[in-house]
Write a protein that holds these residues in place. Structure first.
Motif, short mmCIF file in Angstrom:
data_model
loop_
_atom_site.label_atom_id
_atom_site.label_comp_id
_atom_site.label_asym_id
_atom_site.label_seq_id
_atom_site.Cartn_x
_atom_site.Cartn_y
_atom_site.Cartn_z
N LYS A 100 0.83 -1.20 0.00
CA LYS A 100 0.00 0.00 0.00
C LYS A 100 0.87 1.26 0.00
CE LYS A 100 -3.20 -1.74 3.11
NZ LYS A 100 -4.07 -1.46 4.26
N LEU A 101 1.95 1.22 0.79
CA LEU A 101 2.87 2.36 0.81
C LEU A 101 3.41 2.66 -0.58
CD1 LEU A 101 5.41 2.18 3.77
CD2 LEU A 101 3.61 3.84 3.39
N LYS A 102 3.65 1.57 -1.34
CA LYS A 102 4.23 1.75 -2.67
C LYS A 102 3.16 2.06 -3.71
CE LYS A 102 8.25 0.31 -1.05
NZ LYS A 102 9.47 1.12 -0.94
N ALA B 5 -3.92 7.63 5.83
CA ALA B 5 -4.75 6.55 6.37
C ALA B 5 -3.95 5.26 6.52
CB ALA B 5 -5.96 6.33 5.47
N ILE B 6 -3.06 4.99 5.56
CA ILE B 6 -2.25 3.76 5.64
C ILE B 6 -1.38 3.78 6.90
CG2 ILE B 6 -0.36 2.48 4.54
CD1 ILE B 6 -1.44 3.57 1.84
N ARG B 107 5.08 11.25 1.34
CA ARG B 107 5.73 12.46 1.87
C ARG B 107 5.91 12.37 3.37
NH1 ARG B 107 3.34 14.78 -2.61
NH2 ARG B 107 1.26 14.61 -1.76
N ASP B 108 6.93 13.06 3.87
CA ASP B 108 7.18 13.09 5.31
C ASP B 108 5.93 13.51 6.08
OD1 ASP B 108 9.70 12.38 4.78
OD2 ASP B 108 10.65 14.26 5.38
N ILE B 109 5.28 14.55 5.57
CA ILE B 109 4.16 15.12 6.32
C ILE B 109 3.02 14.11 6.43
CG2 ILE B 109 3.05 16.25 4.34
CD1 ILE B 109 3.40 17.70 7.90
N GLU B 110 2.90 13.24 5.42
CA GLU B 110 1.85 12.21 5.48
C GLU B 110 2.17 11.19 6.58
OE1 GLU B 110 0.39 12.14 0.85
OE2 GLU B 110 2.23 11.10 1.35
N VAL B 111 3.46 10.86 6.71
CA VAL B 111 3.87 9.95 7.78
C VAL B 111 3.57 10.59 9.14
CG1 VAL B 111 5.83 8.77 8.84
CG2 VAL B 111 5.69 8.95 6.36
N ILE B 112 3.95 11.86 9.26
CA ILE B 112 3.78 12.56 10.54
C ILE B 112 2.31 12.66 10.91
CG2 ILE B 112 4.10 14.78 11.69
CD1 ILE B 112 6.61 15.10 9.84
N LEU B 117 -2.22 11.44 14.19
CA LEU B 117 -3.65 11.14 14.28
C LEU B 117 -3.89 9.83 15.03
CD1 LEU B 117 -4.97 12.26 10.79
CD2 LEU B 117 -5.62 13.20 13.01
N ALA B 118 -2.99 8.87 14.83
CA ALA B 118 -3.14 7.60 15.55
C ALA B 118 -2.98 7.82 17.05
CB ALA B 118 -2.11 6.59 15.06
N ALA B 119 -2.00 8.66 17.42
CA ALA B 119 -1.79 8.97 18.83
C ALA B 119 -3.03 9.66 19.40
CB ALA B 119 -0.56 9.85 19.01
#
Lengths: 327, 255
Positions: A100-102, B5-6, B107-112, B117-119
């Motif tokens: 999914k990440l990819k 979301a992922i 993107r980094d911001i998507e990871v952050i 949001l999970a926290a």
């Protein structure tokens, strides 16, 4: 597929990669060979857009790693030195997550997860926690995640480190089977690995490229000449080694003959040819015409190890296979 | 959005597959249960006493029970937030999985955002325990729901800000304990900053006490949405997440 020009990575105190250039054609397997700390991992991290270079240019599939990192990332699969796995996830769950990440989704995602887990032989542990897997399985899960999105370029950082000999062979076969569809760069400090797996080799030492060539050319080319090992015995059971030597020295194109072993029954000699001459046939003929038995004749290729030491001018800093971690 | 979301789902899974989430929820449930029991007992005693004296009109459940409890939650949250955020990035850095995220087309911001949001979601689950207790007040009493809703909004905003700070600190180390301890220190400091307002009225003291996350919660606890406090929390969230993205960027240049 991959071009690197004048790439440099400088840290506060040292230069990890110093002005290296090379290029890799589509579909090739290229070995990135060098002692620990030579700059292999740094170069790979730059190619995968994990680290930005200090200077120079690198492109993957025509996209610049600094200008269009997203396009590059879509096209590469990367297996870092330690497989980037989450121990609390199950194998299938993890592969789905990476897929999914990819950018995979839907039926295609499930299809790819099945395909790579079969291909990397992790299908039987699909529902096990990654944290419970052995090192070999974990490495294969790492490989599976690298190819899940069928990338054009595969970058594998020491893919066989820490595996047992059987697993090393399996991993090598797997990597070889991936060539063709994928362009592969793999790094290693284990020489036989390059000889067995790769077509091209890039030797890197202290941040510089010291040689890039095909494995064959490197093996034959460094001294420019062939070394041929000949074993001769007398037809009636006894032989005079000195006579054999004399005879061989007279063959056209031979520069030097060294007697390696001699006994009343047997003589083993090493014949060095002049640069660019092929003398094997003449040697065989000379031996047979003199009435001796030609027991054995083969080209003694320079091992990559010799070449490597010669090129890097180093003391043998190489470690035995399956050595420890580096950082 | 899809990428956020992922990451969110992956983080939620890892909270709930490990004992972390259950431990935090249990501890919080116990602590809040005790607070609730105390507040209600106190309210009942005061109520009986005031009736025996024959004085006083009806007492407000909102004022005597809900408001102090919400303030308690906002303080207790300070202790739980470091435990929620400490692993977010520190763990990825330690195990090397950060390389997977950093070399994927995301993107980094998507990871952050996904992680933050999970926290926040886990914190929201903790608040659900309080809702369970509060529901008894609605069953046996007649409190006003609007101030309670505003109070929850305030708690989420406050936690959002502190979780963003915790996320930032988690990107700075590969050691969870360091991340947790540093976040705890910062949270505590952001709480006690307002103490200076007790004895000092100079500008520096006003500024310092303005920075305290607790003072800004008071209006929410009363059921008032004060734009000044709203702006404070939203700014804290933005600042925290922005600095996190800078911190991730700098990881690449230094790594």
């Amino acid at each position: 597929m991959i071009t690197v020009e004048g790439l440099t990575k400088r840290y506060a105190r040292h230069v990890a990669v110093n002005n290296i250039s090379f290029s890799v054609e589509k579909g090739q397997i290229v070995g990135f060979l060098g002692p620990n700390g030579a700059g292999k991992t740094t170069t790979m991290r730059i190619l995968t857009c994990f680290l930005p270079p200090t200077a120079g240019k690198a492109t993957v599939a025509g996209f610049d790693v600094l200008e269009q990192p997203m396009e590059v990332k879509r096209r590469i699969g990367y297996l870092p030195e330690t497989p980037p796995v989450y121990p609390e996830m199950e194998v299938a769950e993890y592969l789905r997550f990476v897929g999914k990440l990819k950018g995979l989704s839907g039926a295609n995602l499930g299809h790819r997860v099945d395909e790579v887990s079969n291909r990397c032989a992790v299908a039987d542990v699909k529902h096990k926690l990654i944290g419970k897997l052995s090192k070999g399985y974990r490495q294969r899960v790492g490989l599976a995640q690298a190819i899940i999105h069928n990338p054009d370029v595969l970058i594998l950082d020491e893919p066989t480190a820490g595996l047992d000999p059987k697993q090393i062979n399996e991993t090598r076969d797997l990597i070889k089977s991936l060539a063709g569809d994928h362009t592969i760069i793999l790094s290693t400090h284990i020489l036989p690995e390059v000889e067995q797996t790769c077509e091209q080799v890039i030797i890197i030492s202290q941040g510089r490229v010291v040689a890039t060539d095909s494995v064959q050319n490197l093996q034959s080319g460094t001294r420019g000449a062939e070394t041929i090992r000949v074993e001769v015995s007398g037809r009636d059971g006894s032989i005079e080694a000195g006579a054999v030597r004399q005879k061989l020295e007279q063959v056209a194109g031979v520069s030097r003959v060294v007697l390696r072993e001699s006994s009343p029954q047997l003589a083993v000699l090493e014949v060095e040819s002049l640069k660019g001459k092929v003398v094997r046939g003449d040697i065989a003929r000379a031996v047979v015409q003199a009435g001796w038995n030609l027991n054995e004749l083969h080209t003694a290729a320079h091992t990559l190890e010799e070449i490597f030491l010669q090129l890097t001018g180093a003391q043998p800093t190489l470690e035995a296979p399956a050595s420890g971690e580096k950082q | 959005m899809r990428n956020v979301a992922i990451i969110w789902k992956k983080e939620i899974d890892s909270y709930f597959v490990s004992p972390v989430a259950y431990l935090l929820l249990t501890m919080f449930g116990l602590i809040f249960g005790f607070f609730f029991w105390n507040a209600v007992s106190y309210f009942v005693i005061i109520g009986i006493e005031s009736q025996m004296r024959g004085g006083g009109g009806p007492m407000s459940v909102n004022e005597y029970v809900i408001r102090p409890l919400l303030s308690n939650v906002s303080v207790v949250g300070l202790f739980f937030i470091p435990m929620i955020t400490m692993r977010l990035f520190a763990e990825e850095k330690r195990t090397g999985t950060i390389e997977l995220l950093a070399t994927s087309p995301i993107r980094d911001i998507e990871v952050i955002l996904g992680k933050w949001l999970a926290a926040l979601t886990l914190y929201g689950c903790m608040l659900l325990f309080t809702a369970l207790n509060f529901s008894f007040l609605f069953r046996y009493g007649n409190p006003d729901w609007k101030p309670l809703a505003v109070g929850y909004l305030g708690l989420l905003l406050q936690a959002g800000g502190l979780l963003a700070v915790g996320t930032l600190i988690s990107t700075m180390t590969r050691n969870q304990i360091i991340a947790g301890a540093a976040t705890f220190g910062v949270c505590l400091l952001l709480w006690v900053l307002e103490w200076v307002s007790g004895y000092e009225t100079a500008t520096w003291a006003v500024v310092l006490s303005y920075c305290s996350v607790i003072t800004h919660f008071e209006s929410f606890a009363k059921g008032v949405i004060d734009s000044k406090d709203l702006v404070f929390y939203v700014s804290l969230i933005f600042l925290g997440l922005f600095l996190t993205s800078r911190s991730m960027e700098s990881l690449r240049w230094r790594a």
